[in-house]
Scaffold this motif. Structure first.
Motif, short mmCIF file in Angstrom:
data_model
loop_
_atom_site.label_atom_id
_atom_site.label_comp_id
_atom_site.label_asym_id
_atom_site.label_seq_id
_atom_site.Cartn_x
_atom_site.Cartn_y
_atom_site.Cartn_z
N GLY A 1 -16.79 0.23 -2.17
CA GLY A 1 -16.33 1.09 -3.25
C GLY A 1 -15.98 0.31 -4.49
O GLY A 1 -16.35 0.70 -5.62
N TYR A 2 -15.30 -0.82 -4.31
CA TYR A 2 -14.95 -1.66 -5.45
C TYR A 2 -16.20 -2.20 -6.14
O TYR A 2 -16.30 -2.20 -7.36
CB TYR A 2 -14.05 -2.82 -5.01
CG TYR A 2 -12.73 -2.40 -4.42
CD1 TYR A 2 -11.90 -1.49 -5.09
CD2 TYR A 2 -12.31 -2.88 -3.18
CE1 TYR A 2 -10.69 -1.09 -4.53
CE2 TYR A 2 -11.10 -2.48 -2.63
CZ TYR A 2 -10.30 -1.59 -3.30
OH TYR A 2 -9.11 -1.19 -2.75
N ALA B 1 0.86 -1.18 0.00
CA ALA B 1 0.00 0.00 0.00
C ALA B 1 0.89 1.22 0.00
O ALA B 1 1.98 1.22 0.56
CB ALA B 1 -0.91 0.00 1.23
N GLY C 1 -10.65 0.21 -9.20
CA GLY C 1 -9.90 0.59 -8.00
C GLY C 1 -10.21 1.99 -7.52
O GLY C 1 -10.27 2.25 -6.31
N ASP D 1 -8.42 -6.09 -0.16
CA ASP D 1 -8.75 -4.90 0.63
C ASP D 1 -10.24 -4.91 0.99
O ASP D 1 -11.01 -4.07 0.52
CB ASP D 1 -8.40 -3.66 -0.20
CG ASP D 1 -8.61 -2.36 0.56
OD1 ASP D 1 -8.61 -2.39 1.80
OD2 ASP D 1 -8.77 -1.32 -0.12
N HIS E 1 -12.58 -1.79 1.83
CA HIS E 1 -13.13 -0.88 0.82
C HIS E 1 -13.98 -1.63 -0.20
O HIS E 1 -14.13 -1.17 -1.34
CB HIS E 1 -11.99 -0.14 0.11
CG HIS E 1 -11.24 0.79 1.01
ND1 HIS E 1 -9.98 0.51 1.51
CD2 HIS E 1 -11.58 2.00 1.52
CE1 HIS E 1 -9.57 1.51 2.27
NE2 HIS E 1 -10.52 2.43 2.30
N LYS F 1 -3.50 3.34 -0.23
CA LYS F 1 -4.08 2.76 -1.42
C LYS F 1 -3.42 1.42 -1.76
O LYS F 1 -2.22 1.26 -1.57
CB LYS F 1 -3.93 3.71 -2.62
CG LYS F 1 -4.66 5.03 -2.45
CD LYS F 1 -4.49 5.90 -3.69
CE LYS F 1 -5.23 7.22 -3.54
NZ LYS F 1 -5.12 8.06 -4.76
N GLU G 1 -0.75 6.75 1.18
CA GLU G 1 -2.13 7.15 1.44
C GLU G 1 -3.02 5.95 1.72
O GLU G 1 -4.24 6.07 1.75
CB GLU G 1 -2.66 7.94 0.24
CG GLU G 1 -1.89 9.23 0.00
CD GLU G 1 -2.39 9.97 -1.24
OE1 GLU G 1 -3.29 9.44 -1.92
OE2 GLU G 1 -1.90 11.06 -1.50
N GLU H 1 -10.36 5.58 -6.14
CA GLU H 1 -9.56 6.30 -5.15
C GLU H 1 -8.86 5.37 -4.16
O GLU H 1 -8.01 5.82 -3.39
CB GLU H 1 -10.46 7.28 -4.39
CG GLU H 1 -11.55 6.58 -3.60
CD GLU H 1 -12.57 7.54 -3.00
OE1 GLU H 1 -13.33 7.12 -2.11
OE2 GLU H 1 -12.59 8.70 -3.42
N ASP H 2 -9.22 4.10 -4.18
CA ASP H 2 -8.65 3.16 -3.22
C ASP H 2 -7.43 2.41 -3.74
O ASP H 2 -6.87 1.57 -3.03
CB ASP H 2 -9.71 2.13 -2.79
CG ASP H 2 -10.90 2.79 -2.11
OD1 ASP H 2 -10.67 3.67 -1.26
OD2 ASP H 2 -12.05 2.44 -2.45
N ALA H 3 -7.04 2.68 -4.98
CA ALA H 3 -5.94 1.92 -5.58
C ALA H 3 -4.95 2.83 -6.29
O ALA H 3 -5.29 3.90 -6.78
CB ALA H 3 -6.49 0.89 -6.57
N TYR I 1 -9.66 -7.32 -5.81
CA TYR I 1 -9.63 -6.12 -4.97
C TYR I 1 -10.32 -6.38 -3.62
O TYR I 1 -9.79 -6.01 -2.56
CB TYR I 1 -10.36 -4.97 -5.67
CG TYR I 1 -9.50 -4.09 -6.54
CD1 TYR I 1 -8.40 -3.41 -6.02
CD2 TYR I 1 -9.83 -3.88 -7.87
CE1 TYR I 1 -7.63 -2.57 -6.81
CE2 TYR I 1 -9.07 -3.05 -8.68
CZ TYR I 1 -7.96 -2.40 -8.14
OH TYR I 1 -7.21 -1.57 -8.93
#
Length: 319
Positions: free
Chosen positions: A180-181, A32, A55, A174, A177, A37, A35, A57-59, A170
């Motif tokens: 979001g994915y 990661a 992905g 993770d 999150h 990600k 941040e 904002e999380d990747a 994803y």
């Protein structure tokens, strides 16, 4: 060419020990960025695009093959191995496209916790390669890869399965999150379904079904939308066609009044131009979407804009 591939892989693998020292013993934390990600490495453009879209904002997604480079003739360098050792996910196509993957992953070392994601897993693969001579097995792929058509992503129906595989990876890597994915995946899938509907509507109603292409990269597109490709080259664009093959295709083009021969930007258009001149027809671009040219990258083109342009050119050639 195969000797060159192995030589470059040997260099990369030889540097793996240095890479492991540089990357340290960070383990999971190195997967990661600052941040938080998830770090993702993808092999080439379509997978990069799908991974970025899902992905969000999380990747943090890195693509190995740069703009303007044809993926069939690319092998990783030591800097690519460094990127892999820091990643949580490695997304590659599979189906024989990237013959260097096993050595590449081995070079990351047994301590690497990277999750490998074979994006084409679950796609109904097209078996066999009737267009390519046995002697061409040394071009582009490792031996065996040429027995399956790897160009799955060209059809949005296959791309939906590939997107599912990426999304699932994803969520596994993770789970915090996951929402979001899932949301971004649903949006991407909806856009792929819209593209599928456009292709169905846009390619129906033509009496002509044959398209002549420079590179046998459109098998999945043709299978899903009722077309038939006649390829100058086989599954690897580095292969050289026999003179007899060119003569037969020229005869076919003339007999069936094929108005256009398709070529692609990332490989030489010499053969397409030669055949078009011989047959007295014109050329058009049909993009296998293996990568963006630097100009397309600057213009903001993506998987969907290239697909729309393909549809326009296919309609022109079939009309």
């Amino acid at each position: 060419m195969k000797r060159n591939v192995h030589f470059r892989l040997a260099i990369a693998l030889g540097l793996s020990m240095i890479v492991s020292v540089i990357s340290g013993c960070g383990g999971t934390s190195s997967a990661a960025d600052g941040e938080g990600k998830v770090k993702v490495v993808t092999s080439f453009y379509p997978l990069y695009y799908f991974s970025k879209e899902i992905g969000g904002e999380d990747a943090s997604v890195t693509n190995l093959i740069p703009a303007g480079v044809e993926p069939h003739d690319w092998t990783p360098k030591s800097k690519d191995l460094t990127a892999l050792t820091k990643a949580r996910l490695f997304v590659y196509n599979g189906a024989g496209l990237e013959g260097w993957v096993e050595d590449f992953l081995h070079g990351a070392g047994s301590g690497s916790d990277v999750i490998r994601v074979e994006a084409s897993k679950g796609v109904d693969l097209i078996q066999g390669n009737p267009e390519e001579d046995e002697e061409d097995h040394d071009h582009g792929h490792e031996k065996g890869g040429l027995d399956v058509d790897p160009h799955t992503w060209v059809s949005p129906r296959s791309a939906m399965m590939m997107a599912t595989n990426i999304k699932d990876a994803y969520v596994k890597a993770d789970p915090g999150h996951a929402a979001g994915y899932e949301s971004r995946y649903a949006d991407l899938t909806a856009r792929l379904k819209q593209l599928d509907a456009k292709l169905v509507a846009g390619l129906s109603g033509f009496s002509r079904k044959d398209i002549v292409v420079s590179h046998q990269a459109f098998g999945y597109l043709c299978r899903d939308y009722g077309l038939n490709q006649i390829a100058i080259l086989g599954l690897s664009p580095e292969a050289e066609p026999r003179a007899q093959d060119l003569i037969e295709i020229a005869k076919f083009v003339k007999k069936n009044k094929i108005p256009y021969i398709f070529f692609e930007e990332l490989v030489s258009e010499r053969l397409a131009n030669t055949l078009a001149s011989e047959a007295g027809v014109k050329t058009l671009v049909l993009n296998p979407m293996e990568g963006l040219t630097p100009e397309q990258e600057k213009a903001g083109d993506d998987y969907f804009t290239l697909s729309e342009r393909n549809l326009e050119n296919l309609r022109k050639a079939l009309g």
